[in-house]
Design an enzyme around this catalytic site. Structure first.
Site, PDB file in Angstrom:
ATOM      1  N   GLU A   1      74.428  23.224  33.277  1.00 44.72           N
ATOM      2  CA  GLU A   1      74.109  22.059  34.100  1.00 44.72           C
ATOM      3  C   GLU A   1      75.364  21.217  34.278  1.00 44.72           C
ATOM      4  O   GLU A   1      76.191  21.116  33.370  1.00 44.72           O
ATOM      5  CB  GLU A   1      72.991  21.237  33.460  1.00 44.72           C
TER       6      GLU A   1
ATOM      7  N   GLU B   1      74.447  26.394  38.454  1.00 43.07           N
ATOM      8  CA  GLU B   1      73.509  25.616  37.653  1.00 43.07           C
ATOM      9  C   GLU B   1      72.238  26.434  37.493  1.00 43.07           C
ATOM     10  O   GLU B   1      71.682  26.934  38.471  1.00 43.07           O
ATOM     11  CB  GLU B   1      73.186  24.281  38.326  1.00 43.07           C
TER      12      GLU B   1
END
Length: 199
Positions: free
Chosen positions: A19, A14
């Site tokens: 994400e 991430e």
């Protein structure tokens, strides 16, 4: 290639371009009241962030990928959905983009859907690309209307009735065109987000 075997956990971190989320709630209005809590000082804090916040940040920086169905440990779990719920998701995505200002960013957003297939080897997962145009329509009653923008629609009643599977959604947000005029997007809340670091 329609199938791929992926090692777990994913070899993706991430960062400002990737994400992970374990939900498909696009807008603030899709979040229920139970997805916030009151702090000791009396202020209300969201325990779940709408996906529009991340999409807005990607639009206003260098683009990125949002993986729906991957947890914080980089494990692909998938999101349980019926086919009607997938159609609902696409309707909600279009509705969300129409709420963005100064104009809809839908042309910069692409979505891939992969079915998550369990394997005996717990360190791997098999992914199969889903083409909604070629899916069999006989195994689900397609709804005439979806109630988008809220936290409930008739298609969510199906979760215990219709056939459901685990799906991984990959939302690709393209970077801005370097030769075009700079546009700062605001999401449906009227807020502009940008990636400098995680928010």
């Amino acid at each position: 290639m329609n199938k791929a075997i992926i090692k777990l956990p994913l070899a993706i971190e991430e960062d400002v371009h990737n994400e992970f989320r374990m939900h498909a709630k696009l807008m603030l209005t899709e979040l229920g009241k139970f997805q916030s809590k009151q702090d000791k000082d009396g202020s209300i804090r969201r325990t779940l962030q709408p996906i529009s916040k991340t999409i807005c940040a990607f639009l206003n920086t260098d683009g990125g990928r949002l993986f729906l169905g991957v947890n914080d440990d980089k494990m692909i779990k998938g999101i349980t959905m019926s086919k009607n719920m997938i159609y609902h998701f696409f309707g909600s995505l279009r509705h969300m983009c129409e709420k963005f200002k100064p104009f809809s960013p839908i042309s910069r957003i692409k979505v891939s859907i992969l079915e998550v297939l369990p394997m005996d080897d717990k360190t791997k997962v098999k992914l199969r690309k889903v083409d909604m145009d070629k899916e069999e329509v006989s195994d689900f009653p397609k709804l005439a209307n979806h109630s988008v923008g809220g936290f409930f629609c008739d298609c969510f009643k199906e979760i215990n009735q219709a056939a459901t599977k685990q799906y991984l959604f990959i939302i690709q947000v393209d970077a801005p065109d370097k030769d075009a005029t700079t546009v700062i997007y605001q999401n449906e809340e009227g807020l502009a987000y940008r990636y400098n670091s995680f928010f």
